[in-house]
Write a protein that holds these residues in place. Structure first.
Motif, mmCIF file in Angstrom:
data_model
loop_
_atom_site.group_PDB
_atom_site.id
_atom_site.type_symbol
_atom_site.label_atom_id
_atom_site.label_comp_id
_atom_site.label_asym_id
_atom_site.label_seq_id
_atom_site.Cartn_x
_atom_site.Cartn_y
_atom_site.Cartn_z
ATOM 1 N N VAL A 1 3.430 -1.256 3.945
ATOM 2 C CA VAL A 1 3.582 0.043 3.503
ATOM 3 C C VAL A 1 4.881 0.278 2.796
ATOM 4 N N PHE A 2 4.757 1.215 1.817
ATOM 5 C CA PHE A 2 6.103 1.650 0.856
ATOM 6 C C PHE A 2 5.895 2.715 0.113
ATOM 7 N N PRO B 1 9.798 14.472 0.563
ATOM 8 C CA PRO B 1 9.702 15.055 2.125
ATOM 9 C C PRO B 1 8.222 14.712 2.721
ATOM 10 N N GLY B 2 8.174 14.398 3.881
ATOM 11 C CA GLY B 2 6.917 13.810 4.484
ATOM 12 C C GLY B 2 6.425 12.495 4.406
ATOM 13 N N THR B 3 7.096 11.554 3.568
ATOM 14 C CA THR B 3 6.681 10.282 3.234
ATOM 15 C C THR B 3 7.197 9.312 4.325
ATOM 16 N N GLU B 4 8.152 9.597 5.138
ATOM 17 C CA GLU B 4 8.703 8.628 6.128
ATOM 18 C C GLU B 4 7.628 8.707 7.216
ATOM 19 N N VAL C 1 0.960 -1.250 -0.017
ATOM 20 C CA VAL C 1 -0.063 0.029 0.048
ATOM 21 C C VAL C 1 0.952 1.481 -0.125
ATOM 22 N N GLU C 2 0.479 2.164 -0.960
ATOM 23 C CA GLU C 2 1.349 3.151 -1.111
ATOM 24 C C GLU C 2 0.997 4.192 -0.148
ATOM 25 N N LEU C 3 1.993 4.952 0.482
ATOM 26 C CA LEU C 3 1.778 5.838 1.673
ATOM 27 C C LEU C 3 2.750 7.232 1.289
ATOM 28 N N ASP C 4 2.412 8.333 1.261
ATOM 29 C CA ASP C 4 3.027 9.478 0.768
ATOM 30 C C ASP C 4 2.150 10.890 1.185
ATOM 31 N N PRO C 5 2.783 11.867 1.004
ATOM 32 C CA PRO C 5 1.887 13.033 1.209
ATOM 33 C C PRO C 5 0.702 13.458 0.210
ATOM 34 N N GLY C 6 0.753 12.606 -1.185
ATOM 35 C CA GLY C 6 0.073 12.948 -1.878
ATOM 36 C C GLY C 6 -1.326 12.295 -1.742
ATOM 37 N N ILE C 7 -1.069 10.837 -1.166
ATOM 38 C CA ILE C 7 -2.120 9.959 -1.050
ATOM 39 C C ILE C 7 -2.540 9.902 0.286
#
Length: 408
Positions: free
Chosen positions: A149-150, A159-162, A118-124
């Motif tokens: 999660v990746f 930035p912010g993804t972690e 499952v994609e996690l980042d500031p966009g999603i």
């Protein structure tokens, strides 16, 4: 006993045996010929019965989005670009509805355990995570889902993804993944993923070395990091198409390194065939790693689906048996024992990759069983044998009718 599976052909100690399987309280309580017990029964009619199939690598959050994407190049870069644009419009309800369609296909093809990325980042944000978490709860009667999660679009360069990855682990994800080839600092991403995994005692499952040349391979670095962190048996890498391009000497050296470090390998035949070789106008490389040399060194290997009906893989039906058959075709697998090994890579060794020690047709373990329309493991793969029915924890979870001919 609550239920008895009569006349089941199972693999036990490398031999096929015809037995009855007794089930009580959702667990296997007996495996023996002609159990002298009165109970509700299902006749397997001599067909092969295997533990529930295991999907080690799929992306439920971005399945079924072809209607939102353009496919013109067929490249990894295009697939990532189109998917990134589409996912900006994802909602929890949308992800849930699309993932449900694919998940139900997987269930009817015999899958009973699954690791989904499952994609996690500031966009999603947590949108995909929330949808898939709810889906896992709603379909727990048929399938056990764990989330990995990746950072699909990069980590050090986004930035912010972690923070989102850490939030996912705090909220129950058992594994963390990576996609270093999309990061401006591939090894920086790998280093951070290992450090986060250590902090949360998490499994690692990386997308790695997906490219059409051998430039910039990271597999040896991942092996070294695995040994440095003492994470042997807890790291898997998917794709590694670059490994398929190596001459025998270096391939064998890396195979030994994988075995020594305890790094597992997952091949994703449909995706890798679709994406690789786009630069070639002849002698097109297949991009699918032959796993038999790795298995001979006791490298844990699995075959998995990856994407379904999106730019990374614009086809798919959720059938792991079909995926294993595709792998067998591509890698010239023909001997009965090697065909049986293909079934093992979506059952037993897939369970080992996920570190599931409660798996198998053994007394005391969950009665997660699939009856396939075949007599042995090799035939299952060679003929694309269809699952006829499945039990999840002793409860019937799906059935499939055999085709019937209607002669005049």
């Amino acid at each position: 006993m609550d239920l008895i599976i009569r006349n089941a052909r199972i693999l036990r100690d490398a031999e096929l045996r015809l037995v009855d399987i007794g089930v009580s309280g959702g667990k296997i309580v007996a495996t023996a010929p002609n159990l002298p017990v009165e109970a509700r029964d299902i006749d397997a009619a001599g067909c092969l019965v295997v533990p529930g199939l295991i999907e080690t690598h799929i992306h439920l959050d971005k399945t079924c989005i072809l209607d939102r994407c353009r496919l013109e190049e067929g490249t990894v870069v295009e697939a990532a670009r189109e998917t990134a644009a589409a996912k900006r419009g994802f909602t929890v309800e949308d992800v849930y509805a699309r993932a449900k369609r694919t998940l139900e296909r997987c269930i009817t093809h015999g899958t009973m355990r699954m690791r989904t990325h499952v994609e996690l980042d500031p966009g999603i944000g947590m949108t995909g995570f929330e949808a898939i978490s709810q889906l896992a709860r709603d379909y727990a009667w048929a399938l056990d889902i764990e989330i990995c999660v990746f950072p699909q679009e990069g980590l050090t360069n986004y930035p912010g993804t972690e923070a989102f990855l850490i939030e996912g682990l705090r909220r129950g994800a058992r594994a963390i993944g990576a996609a270093p080839y999309f990061d401006t600092d591939p090894r920086g991403q790998i280093d951070r993923i290992f450090a986060i995994a250590r902090d949360f005692d998490a499994e690692i499952d990386m997308h790695l070395d997906l490219a059409e040349t051998t430039d910039g391979m990271q597999i040896e670095y991942v092996c070294r990091k695995t040994e440095e962190f003492g994470w042997g048996g807890r790291v898997a890498v998917g794709h590694v198409t670059q490994l398929s391009l190596l001459p025998p000497e270096r391939f064998n050296a890396i195979a030994a390194q994988l075995a020594n470090a305890g790094v597992a390998v997952t091949v994703l035949p449909s995706t890798d065939l679709h994406l690789m070789g786009r630069r070639h106008d002849h002698a097109v490389p297949r991009g699918v790693v032959p796993l038999e040399p790795l298995r001979k060194l006791d490298v844990t290997c699995s075959i998995a689906t990856n994407n379904v009906l999106n730019p990374f893989t614009p086809y798919g039906d959720g059938s792991l048996i079909r995926m294993a058959n595709l792998y067998a075709n591509v890698c010239h697998v023909s001997r009965p024992d090697e065909l049986a090994g293909c079934l093992d890579m979506i059952t037993g060794t897939a369970a080992k990759l996920l570190r599931h020690d409660d798996y198998g047709i053994t007394i005391g373990r969950p009665a997660d069983l699939v009856c396939v329309d075949a007599r042995d493991p090799g035939e299952t793969i060679a003929t694309l044998a269809q699952p006829l029915w499945g039990l999840k924890r002793g409860r019937l979870s799906f059935t499939r009718e055999r085709p019937k001919l209607h002669a005049p």
